[in-house]
Each structure stands twice: as C-alpha cells, then as structure tokens.
Design an enzyme around this catalytic site. Structure first.
Site, PDB file in Angstrom:
ATOM      1  N   LYS A   1      68.107  70.958 -16.747  1.00 24.97           N
ATOM      2  CA  LYS A   1      68.022  71.410 -15.355  1.00 24.97           C
ATOM      3  C   LYS A   1      69.368  71.976 -14.903  1.00 24.97           C
ATOM      4  O   LYS A   1      69.423  73.061 -14.320  1.00 24.97           O
ATOM      5  CB  LYS A   1      67.577  70.263 -14.433  1.00 24.97           C
ATOM      6  CG  LYS A   1      67.416  70.734 -12.985  1.00 24.97           C
ATOM      7  CD  LYS A   1      67.009  69.650 -12.009  1.00 24.97           C
ATOM      8  CE  LYS A   1      67.147  70.165 -10.582  1.00 24.97           C
ATOM      9  NZ  LYS A   1      67.017  69.144  -9.548  1.00 24.97           N
TER      10      LYS A   1
ATOM     11  N   LYS B   1      71.633  64.614  -5.557  1.00 28.18           N
ATOM     12  CA  LYS B   1      72.505  65.799  -5.679  1.00 28.18           C
ATOM     13  C   LYS B   1      73.814  65.390  -6.333  1.00 28.18           C
ATOM     14  O   LYS B   1      74.332  66.051  -7.216  1.00 28.18           O
ATOM     15  CB  LYS B   1      72.892  66.335  -4.283  1.00 28.18           C
ATOM     16  CG  LYS B   1      71.937  67.245  -3.617  1.00 28.18           C
ATOM     17  CD  LYS B   1      72.639  67.754  -2.337  1.00 28.18           C
ATOM     18  CE  LYS B   1      71.734  68.537  -1.445  1.00 28.18           C
ATOM     19  NZ  LYS B   1      72.394  68.933  -0.183  1.00 28.18           N
TER      20      LYS B   1
ATOM     21  N   THR C   1      78.230  65.144   0.711  1.00 31.92           N
ATOM     22  CA  THR C   1      76.783  64.945   0.699  1.00 31.92           C
ATOM     23  C   THR C   1      76.461  63.474   0.794  1.00 31.92           C
ATOM     24  O   THR C   1      77.226  62.633   0.321  1.00 31.92           O
ATOM     25  CB  THR C   1      76.123  65.529  -0.574  1.00 31.92           C
ATOM     26  OG1 THR C   1      74.710  65.295  -0.505  1.00 31.92           O
ATOM     27  CG2 THR C   1      76.667  64.907  -1.849  1.00 31.92           C
TER      28      THR C   1
ATOM     29  N   PHE D   1      64.456  65.222  -8.478  1.00 30.82           N
ATOM     30  CA  PHE D   1      64.207  64.622  -7.161  1.00 30.82           C
ATOM     31  C   PHE D   1      63.484  65.632  -6.280  1.00 30.82           C
ATOM     32  O   PHE D   1      63.197  66.758  -6.716  1.00 30.82           O
ATOM     33  CB  PHE D   1      65.532  64.162  -6.528  1.00 30.82           C
ATOM     34  CG  PHE D   1      66.488  65.294  -6.192  1.00 30.82           C
ATOM     35  CD1 PHE D   1      67.297  65.849  -7.178  1.00 30.82           C
ATOM     36  CD2 PHE D   1      66.578  65.801  -4.898  1.00 30.82           C
ATOM     37  CE1 PHE D   1      68.188  66.890  -6.868  1.00 30.82           C
ATOM     38  CE2 PHE D   1      67.463  66.824  -4.583  1.00 30.82           C
ATOM     39  CZ  PHE D   1      68.266  67.376  -5.574  1.00 30.82           C
ATOM     40  N   GLY D   2      63.218  65.233  -5.051  1.00 26.78           N
ATOM     41  CA  GLY D   2      62.685  66.158  -4.047  1.00 26.78           C
ATOM     42  C   GLY D   2      61.458  66.926  -4.510  1.00 26.78           C
ATOM     43  O   GLY D   2      60.442  66.338  -4.918  1.00 26.78           O
TER      44      GLY D   2
ATOM     45  N   ARG E   1      71.640  74.843  -8.372  1.00 28.25           N
ATOM     46  CA  ARG E   1      72.866  74.065  -8.128  1.00 28.25           C
ATOM     47  C   ARG E   1      73.873  74.290  -9.260  1.00 28.25           C
ATOM     48  O   ARG E   1      75.064  74.449  -9.014  1.00 28.25           O
ATOM     49  CB  ARG E   1      72.500  72.571  -7.982  1.00 28.25           C
ATOM     50  CG  ARG E   1      73.671  71.652  -7.688  1.00 28.25           C
ATOM     51  CD  ARG E   1      73.227  70.306  -7.143  1.00 28.25           C
ATOM     52  NE  ARG E   1      72.520  70.478  -5.872  1.00 28.25           N
ATOM     53  CZ  ARG E   1      71.188  70.390  -5.737  1.00 28.25           C
ATOM     54  NH1 ARG E   1      70.423  70.075  -6.760  1.00 28.25           N
ATOM     55  NH2 ARG E   1      70.620  70.625  -4.565  1.00 28.25           N
TER      56      ARG E   1
ATOM     57  N   ASN F   1      73.368  62.710  -0.251  1.00 29.91           N
ATOM     58  CA  ASN F   1      72.210  62.711  -1.152  1.00 29.91           C
ATOM     59  C   ASN F   1      72.663  62.306  -2.566  1.00 29.91           C
ATOM     60  O   ASN F   1      73.333  63.062  -3.258  1.00 29.91           O
ATOM     61  CB  ASN F   1      71.591  64.118  -1.131  1.00 29.91           C
ATOM     62  CG  ASN F   1      70.365  64.229  -2.012  1.00 29.91           C
ATOM     63  OD1 ASN F   1      70.299  63.628  -3.067  1.00 29.91           O
ATOM     64  ND2 ASN F   1      69.406  65.028  -1.565  1.00 29.91           N
TER      65      ASN F   1
ATOM     66  N   ASP G   1      74.259  73.016   0.497  1.00 30.19           N
ATOM     67  CA  ASP G   1      73.042  73.096   1.297  1.00 30.19           C
ATOM     68  C   ASP G   1      72.015  73.834   0.455  1.00 30.19           C
ATOM     69  O   ASP G   1      72.291  74.907  -0.083  1.00 30.19           O
ATOM     70  CB  ASP G   1      73.253  73.804   2.632  1.00 30.19           C
ATOM     71  CG  ASP G   1      72.105  73.470   3.589  1.00 30.19           C
ATOM     72  OD1 ASP G   1      72.019  72.304   4.030  1.00 30.19           O
ATOM     73  OD2 ASP G   1      71.274  74.362   3.861  1.00 30.19           O
ATOM     74  N   SER G   2      70.857  73.231   0.336  1.00 30.93           N
ATOM     75  CA  SER G   2      69.890  73.769  -0.615  1.00 30.93           C
ATOM     76  C   SER G   2      68.478  73.569  -0.112  1.00 30.93           C
ATOM     77  O   SER G   2      68.249  72.874   0.874  1.00 30.93           O
ATOM     78  CB  SER G   2      70.091  73.092  -1.972  1.00 30.93           C
ATOM     79  OG  SER G   2      70.200  71.694  -1.820  1.00 30.93           O
TER      80      SER G   2
HETATM   81  P1  ITT Z   1      73.147  66.398   2.367  1.00 31.61           P
HETATM   82  O1  ITT Z   1      72.976  67.320   3.534  1.00 31.61           O
HETATM   83  O2  ITT Z   1      73.779  65.096   2.737  1.00 31.61           O
HETATM   84  O3  ITT Z   1      73.837  67.058   1.209  1.00 31.61           O
HETATM   85  P2  ITT Z   1      70.259  66.580   2.157  1.00 31.61           P
HETATM   86  O4  ITT Z   1      69.271  65.964   1.207  1.00 31.61           O
HETATM   87  O5  ITT Z   1      69.977  66.422   3.633  1.00 31.61           O
HETATM   88  O6  ITT Z   1      71.701  65.983   1.787  1.00 31.61           O
HETATM   89  P3  ITT Z   1      69.929  69.453   2.349  1.00 31.61           P
HETATM   90  O7  ITT Z   1      69.953  69.502   3.828  1.00 31.61           O
HETATM   91  O8  ITT Z   1      70.716  70.475   1.584  1.00 31.61           O
HETATM   92  O9  ITT Z   1      70.465  68.072   1.770  1.00 31.61           O
HETATM   93  O10 ITT Z   1      68.414  69.484   1.892  1.00 31.61           O
HETATM   94  C1  ITT Z   1      68.072  69.867   0.630  1.00 31.61           C
HETATM   95  C2  ITT Z   1      66.659  69.439   0.330  1.00 31.61           C
HETATM   96  O11 ITT Z   1      66.065  70.465  -0.498  1.00 31.61           O
HETATM   97  C3  ITT Z   1      66.653  68.185  -0.516  1.00 31.61           C
HETATM   98  O12 ITT Z   1      66.568  67.035   0.267  1.00 31.61           O
HETATM   99  C4  ITT Z   1      65.413  68.411  -1.385  1.00 31.61           C
HETATM  100  O13 ITT Z   1      64.278  68.075  -0.675  1.00 31.61           O
HETATM  101  C5  ITT Z   1      65.397  69.913  -1.583  1.00 31.61           C
HETATM  102  N1  ITT Z   1      66.110  70.249  -2.832  1.00 31.61           N
HETATM  103  C6  ITT Z   1      67.359  70.789  -2.958  1.00 31.61           C
HETATM  104  N2  ITT Z   1      67.714  70.891  -4.242  1.00 31.61           N
HETATM  105  C7  ITT Z   1      66.675  70.411  -4.951  1.00 31.61           C
HETATM  106  C8  ITT Z   1      66.458  70.233  -6.325  1.00 31.61           C
HETATM  107  O14 ITT Z   1      67.384  70.525  -7.225  1.00 31.61           O
HETATM  108  N3  ITT Z   1      65.295  69.715  -6.707  1.00 31.61           N
HETATM  109  C9  ITT Z   1      64.357  69.374  -5.812  1.00 31.61           C
HETATM  110  N4  ITT Z   1      64.485  69.484  -4.496  1.00 31.61           N
HETATM  111  C10 ITT Z   1      65.642  70.003  -4.055  1.00 31.61           C
END
Ligand code: ITT
Length: 194
Positions: A177, A14, A9, A154-155, A183, A11, A71-72
């Site tokens: 959390k 994460k 990842t 986050f996010g 996750r 991110n 992937d989330s």
């Molecule tokens: P990687 O692919 O490098 O792992 P990414 O951020 O692009 O990083 P994803 O494609 O899996 O990852 O996108 C997941 C998005 O979903 C993430 O950027 C957040 O916006 C949201 N997300 C996932 N898990 C979350 C959480 O626990 N809390 C809040 N938002 C979340």
C-alpha cells in the site's frame, strides 16, 4: 542528536503508515500525542491542501518546531466527489467504517463498474518556524468495489478496489500500500524538501 519533527495527526492508522514511509529520514518523527500537544484544530479549509496547512500551522505555532500534517480522503466521481474533504466526518466522526462503507456501497447500488471511479487524495503540508510552508499532493485512482474486502489498512480501504491488482487497498500488505498509495506518493514528494 536527530532533529525533531512533529506530525500533526490524531489518526493512529495514518501515523503507522507515516512512520514506515518516513522511517529513513534524518528527523525523529513524533506524533502530537507523543509531543504532548493538545490543541483544537478547526479544519475549515475548502481543499485538502488548505486543511493540511491549517493543521500544520496550528501545531507549528503552538510548539515552535517544524510540523508536517496530512489531510486526505476519498473522492467518488458518481457522488460528485463525496465524501471528499469530509471523509472523516461522513455520517459523523464516531460512526464505524463498516457503516460508512456500507452506506457508500448502497448509494452506488446498480451503478456499473465503469462509473464507479474514485480516488484517494492526500495533501501533506510542512510548516517551519521561519514561516515557510510547503505542500505536496498524491493520489491513487481506483473504483468502488461491489462489496467490502480485506482486513488491512483502515477507513475506506475495504471498498477501494484496484482493477490492475484485482484487490482492494485493504487486501494489500502495508508495504504494498505504501508503495502506491496517495499518502506514500505525497510523503515521498515532501521528503525531497526536508
Ligand atoms: P487527523 O486530521 O488528525 O490527521 P483524520 O482521520 O480526521 O485525522 P482527515 O481529516 O484527513 O484525518 O480525514 C481523512 C479520512 O479519509 C480518514 O479518516 C479516512 O476515513 C479517509 N482516508 C484517508 N486516507 C485513507 C487511506 O489510506 N485508506 C482509507 N481511508 C483513508
């Protein structure tokens, strides 16, 4: 010496959660950055699981070591499960989450609480050098809040409301959390096969 496992990842948020949840494993968990891996990953799968497998396999082929990937995303029922697998790309990768979250709140303006159901989904894939691939999925059900709240996480955390706890996931501590999150659930399931 501990065996090495790369988490595919980019991110950092994460990665922080992953380190806490997998901290007691018999592996040294390193991020792609720490492993010096810089590959282009084309996330063109149709599901969270497919995309997690794509990430894990791409990095496993590049490094020859066992790799995990996450992937989330957020599925909002009223929006036909948007933003879903496109959660990171919603309104563009570089758009701030203040703007992304406000956009989703605006699209749900006037929608009653009972129709604001949503869930976070997390698929974790493990890819091993012998070709074995495993996936596990975790979800957490909630509702889209009326307004953002909380500074943690986050996010989309500030708009993801848990009616039982009367808090958004951005108002939970890291430990709280991880105990209940998509996750946390998916990672604890994948731990069983590592
Ligand atoms: P990687 O692919 O490098 O792992 P990414 O951020 O692009 O990083 P994803 O494609 O899996 O990852 O996108 C997941 C998005 O979903 C993430 O950027 C957040 O916006 C949201 N997300 C996932 N898990 C979350 C959480 O626990 N809390 C809040 N938002 C979340």
């Amino acid at each position: 010496m501990k065996k090495r496992l790369i988490f595919a990842t980019g991110n950092e948020d994460k990665m922080k959660e992953i380190r806490q949840i997998l901290g007691d494993l018999d592996y040294e968990i390193v991020s792609m950055k720490e492993a010096g891996v810089d590959v282009d990953i084309v996330e063109d799968g149709a599901t969270f699981e497919e995309n997690a497998i794509i990430k894990a396999k791409t990095v496993m082929k590049e490094t020859g070591t066992p790799v995990l990937a996450d992937d989330s995303g957020l599925e909002i029922d009223y929006l036909n499960k948007e933003p879903g697998i496109l959660s990171a790309r919603y309104l563009g990768e570089d758009t701030s989450y203040r703007i992304k979250n406000q956009s989703l709140l605006d699209r749900l303006c006037g929608v009653p609480a009972s129709s604001r159901t949503a869930r976070f989904v997390c698929a974790i894939a493990a890819a091993f050098p012998d070709g074995r691939v495993e996936t596990r999925v975790g979800t957490i059900e909630g509702r889209i809040a009326e307004e953002p709240a909380g500074e943690n996480g986050f996010g989309y955390d500030p708009i993801f409301y848990l009616p039982d706890r009367k808090k958004t996931t951005a108002q939970l501590s890291e430990e709280e959390k991880n105990e209940i999150s998509h996750r946390g659930k998916a990672l604890r399931l994948i731990k069983e096969i590592l």
